[in-house]
Write an enzyme that holds these catalytic residues in place. Sequence first.
Site, short mmCIF file in Angstrom:
data_model
loop_
_atom_site.label_atom_id
_atom_site.label_comp_id
_atom_site.label_asym_id
_atom_site.label_seq_id
_atom_site.Cartn_x
_atom_site.Cartn_y
_atom_site.Cartn_z
N HIS A 206 0.80 -1.23 0.00
CA HIS A 206 0.00 0.00 0.00
C HIS A 206 0.83 1.28 0.00
O HIS A 206 0.27 2.37 -0.09
CB HIS A 206 -0.95 0.04 1.21
CG HIS A 206 -0.26 0.38 2.49
ND1 HIS A 206 0.46 -0.53 3.21
CD2 HIS A 206 -0.16 1.55 3.16
CE1 HIS A 206 0.97 0.05 4.27
NE2 HIS A 206 0.62 1.31 4.27
C1 UD1 Z 1 -2.16 5.51 6.01
C2 UD1 Z 1 -0.86 5.97 6.68
C3 UD1 Z 1 0.20 4.88 6.55
C4 UD1 Z 1 -0.31 3.56 7.07
C5 UD1 Z 1 -1.60 3.20 6.35
C6 UD1 Z 1 -2.20 1.90 6.83
C7 UD1 Z 1 -0.39 8.39 6.60
C8 UD1 Z 1 0.44 9.40 5.93
N1 UD1 Z 1 -0.34 7.16 6.04
O1 UD1 Z 1 -1.89 5.37 4.62
O2 UD1 Z 1 1.32 5.26 7.30
O3 UD1 Z 1 0.65 2.57 6.82
O4 UD1 Z 1 -2.54 4.26 6.57
O5 UD1 Z 1 -3.35 1.58 6.15
O6 UD1 Z 1 -1.06 8.68 7.56
N2 UD1 Z 1 -9.36 4.86 2.15
C9 UD1 Z 1 -10.55 4.20 2.17
N3 UD1 Z 1 -11.07 3.83 3.37
C10 UD1 Z 1 -10.44 4.09 4.55
C11 UD1 Z 1 -9.23 4.78 4.52
C12 UD1 Z 1 -8.69 5.15 3.33
O7 UD1 Z 1 -11.16 3.95 1.14
O8 UD1 Z 1 -10.98 3.71 5.61
C13 UD1 Z 1 -8.82 5.26 0.85
C14 UD1 Z 1 -9.02 6.73 0.58
O9 UD1 Z 1 -9.58 6.89 -0.68
C15 UD1 Z 1 -7.63 7.35 0.61
C16 UD1 Z 1 -6.70 6.15 0.43
O10 UD1 Z 1 -7.42 5.00 0.85
O11 UD1 Z 1 -7.44 8.31 -0.36
C17 UD1 Z 1 -5.47 6.31 1.27
O12 UD1 Z 1 -5.82 6.55 2.65
P1 UD1 Z 1 -4.92 7.51 3.57
O13 UD1 Z 1 -5.42 7.52 4.96
O14 UD1 Z 1 -4.74 8.80 2.90
O15 UD1 Z 1 -3.50 6.82 3.54
P2 UD1 Z 1 -3.08 5.31 3.57
O16 UD1 Z 1 -2.48 4.99 2.25
O17 UD1 Z 1 -4.18 4.42 4.08
#
Ligand code: UD1
Length: 373
Positions: A206
Amino acid sequence: MKIINVVGARPNFMKMAPIIEAMNRHPGRIEHLLVHTGQHYDQKMSQAFFDDLGMPVPDIDLGIGSGSHAEQTGRIMIAFEKVCEEHRPELVVVVGDVNSTMACTITAKKLGIKVAHVEAGLRSRDMSMPEEINRLCTDVLCDYLFTTDRIADRNLEREGVPPERIFFVGNVMIDTLLKHRAMAAKLGLLAQYGLQRGGYATLTLHRPSNVDDPAIFAGIMQAITTIAREIPIIFPIHPRTRKTLENSPFTIHDSQLILTEPLGYLEFLHLNMNAKLVLTDSGGLQEETTVLGIPCITMRANTERPITCEVGTNVLVGNDPAAILAAARPILAGETVSGRVPELWDGHAAERIVDILLKSAAESKIDAEAQRR
Ligand code: UD1
């Protein structure tokens, strides 16, 4: 002592669960609130973990959701400032390195509230990782820096953190793993996925550096599908990665790659503890495999958790397909790896943290009384 504990994203929940449990053992001395920023909000990325880990429902859910880094960080800060002003805690506890960790640290410090960072001092020295920026900003501001190993202590000392703020306590994520290990072992998931004990691999992917660039992602997936011709690979897919996969021309043919939704804590622990091999770019999984003694191939150029390579079962291979395959081949051929569990990864880190916080609060009280006299 009035404390606000903060969680935001999936890797925070298993770190905070044992801290809450340890705080609950001191009801007369600690009053604590749980704030969930809502950075992760899907049932499978958030609620499933609260259920598996027996965590209390958050007292306050900020419902922040997704966005750019600045949007997410800014929204958390604005909302968390209001919470701090209303509840006036003496201490805020943050864990890990996600945007919520940094945002709540900055907010609390500017209101004059002390902050404790659990999992301090980890450094990848890779400033293209948003987590590295979060770690640096958080650690420079915190009053209590709780570390998982001596390497982290040295990182902080070299950055000029006064030694009296650094506390080597062990690894709270491993507290959670050891507590749930027996329970996870009893699940009967292998048959459901048609897997044999020790006869499959698990995969997580991821990191933006691996999944946001379609060419890099395609290269990794090419290596993965090659491995999946020899051994089934179970791949719980992160929402970020799913988006890349859906937009890529990549198709999975002729391989035993099993895609699933993100899995709960216990299910995924069960699958990892019975796997022959773990392929990942996660941070926490490098530590969990070290304790489980399972070979781990980390598809990153660097790690903020070098102890997992020094004493554990982890190897760093970057994202070059040939390097991934070269690392997997000996393990698939039956080569075993051995490692040892790092010092103080013993299931008692959260107790140590709470003891230190209570002792420090008692000492401050004595100092304050002495000054009044
Ligand atoms: C975040 C953390 C990362 C951690 C990871 C675990 C930061 C900078 N990054 O990254 O350190 O390893 O979480 O998962 O804080 N999304 C969903 N549902 C959710 C959450 C996210 O669909 O419940 C999608 C959203 O469209 C979003 C994308 O996933 O744009 C990324 O989510 P985000 O929280 O921005 O970062 P992660 O890549 O999950």
